[in-house]
Design an enzyme around this catalytic site. Structure first.
Site, PDB file in Angstrom:
ATOM      1  N   SER A   2       5.754 -25.747 -90.443  1.00 58.99           N
ATOM      2  CA  SER A   2       5.609 -25.860 -88.941  1.00 58.99           C
ATOM      3  C   SER A   2       5.143 -27.197 -88.333  1.00 58.99           C
ATOM      4  CB  SER A   2       4.843 -24.760 -88.254  1.00 58.99           C
ATOM      5  OG  SER A   2       5.340 -23.250 -88.740  1.00 58.99           O
ATOM      6  N   HIS A  24       0.366 -27.465 -85.364  1.00 57.27           N
ATOM      7  CA  HIS A  24       1.346 -27.555 -84.452  1.00 57.27           C
ATOM      8  C   HIS A  24       1.434 -28.696 -83.437  1.00 57.27           C
ATOM      9  CE1 HIS A  24       3.274 -23.439 -84.774  1.00 57.27           C
ATOM     10  NE2 HIS A  24       2.960 -23.862 -86.021  1.00 57.27           N
TER      11      HIS A  24
END
Length: 383
Positions: free
Chosen positions: A274, A332
């Site tokens: 991610s 993230h």
């Protein structure tokens, strides 16, 4: 008054009887001693030997008692080695990408020369009967194999340069996902393919965890986003520079996750691509903020790439502040910030200053040669 004297005498007799009853009961029932405040003297545990008195040794306090020791505090791990690994790995990634671009351009030049010679050879031979006879000599199985290879080649040719590049990344993630399903590999998978600042192995998992997924849905979501934005990022940077950014983003996002986990004391393992995927998405959205995006299950809703990036950053910021643990929000944010920084400043600070390294590599590969150096200039339209 006689009845009054009898009453006093009777009350005295009853008082004496009650005292005798309490005295007898106290001899046999220790409960009355505690109830009425009387305690029997305990036997002394002291033993005298001459002039010395030995006291009984105190027993260590049991767990849960007021005198028990508090549990030891978890020592915050040192992040010096992970930080050095991040800087070194990022530098090596961009250096290797510059050399790879040099070799790719050199092979393309050589392939163009060989293609011209092959075209001249084919144009000089117009004997189609030879190829017709060769095809007729093949068996049915060989013909089907050739047709299948031709279909695969046509499909591969229809892909963009970016889709071809991320195909290898998707294949590696799929292989790692299959390894998670092998029970004998669980110990090594947890050790090397999950990142945790409290673990003894902290550096190598920073890059390996970027190719690791335990959930099929998690992997499919990340790879779908990577496949969608692959054409845009590769056309923007080139495949060599894209690979350097992707690998560096995976390590940098893990480093940001390490910092947040150490600061908050919430040590739990993380895995997934991610962080690297967020860097790719953020780079494209920052470079082309007016591009229109949509959701696969809701194609009627469209929004700009700039607004999508702002929404994702805001959601991850809220998740980091509130301590949500469904995703690694710190990773993230680290990947997204790195992607935005690279397209704004990093490209000029890193990639455009690769010429000394390419020149050195050219001198090593071709000692004594002078002239143009593939990859030292713009390079396939990606300066």
């Amino acid at each position: 008054m006689a009845w009054r004297g009898c009453l006093v005498k009777w009350s005295r007799i009853e008082s004496i009887k009650s005292q005798n009853t309490i005295t007898c009961g106290s001899r046999f029932n220790p409960y009355h001693q505690q109830r009425f405040g009387f305690r029997r003297e305990a036997k002394r545990s002291d033993t005298k030997r001459g002039n010395e008195t030995q006291e009984p040794k105190a027993l260590p306090p049991e767990a849960g008692t007021p005198g028990s020791q508090p549990p030891p505090k978890i020592r915050r791990p040192s992040l010096l080695r992970p930080l050095m690994f991040t800087v070194g790995f990022t530098g090596c990634s961009f250096g290797a990408a510059a050399i790879l671009q040099y070799e790719t351009l050199k092979s393309r030049v050589q392939a163009a020369k060989d293609g011209e010679e092959l075209e001249k050879l084919v144009m000089g031979s117009q004997d189609m009967a030879y190829w017709h006879d060769w095809w007729n000599q093949l068996s049915s199985l060989q013909r089907q194999a050739l047709l299948l290879m031709s279909m695969i080649d046509d499909f591969w040719s229809s892909l963009t340069e970016g889709q071809k590049t991320v195909t290898g990344i998707i294949a590696i993630n799929t292989a790692v996902l299959c390894c998670w399903r092998i029970p004998s590999l669980q110990r090594n998978m947890i050790k090397y393919f999950t990142s945790n600042p409290a673990s003894k192995t902290r550096c190598l998992p920073m890059i390996l965890s970027s190719f690791s997924h335990y959930s099929i849905i998690h992997m499919m979501a990340n790879m779908y986003v990577l496949w969608t934005f692959s054409s845009g990022i590769v056309s923007l940077l080139g495949k060599e520079q894209f690979l350097a950014v992707y690998l560096s983003a995976g390590v940098i996002s893990t480093m940001v996750s390490y910092l947040c986990k150490t600061a908050t004391g919430r040590f739990h393992p993380s895995l997934g691509a991610s962080g690297a995927v967020m860097a790719v998405l953020a780079a494209v959205c920052a470079k082309v903020p007016e591009a229109k995006l949509g959701i696969i299950f809701l194609p009627m809703f469209t929004f700009s790439a700039g607004n999508a990036l702002k929404a994702l950053v805001a959601m991850d910021t809220v998740g980091l502040i509130l301590g949500w643990r469904l995703f690694d929000h710190a990773a993230h944010l680290g990947g997204a910030l790195f992607g935005v920084w690279y397209v704004a400043y990093g490209h000029k600070l890193i990639w455009r200053k690769r010429e000394p390294l390419v020149k050195l590599w050219h001198d090593i590969r071709s000692p004594g040669s002078k002239g143009s150096k593939p990859g030292s200039g713009g390079g396939a339209g990606h300066p």
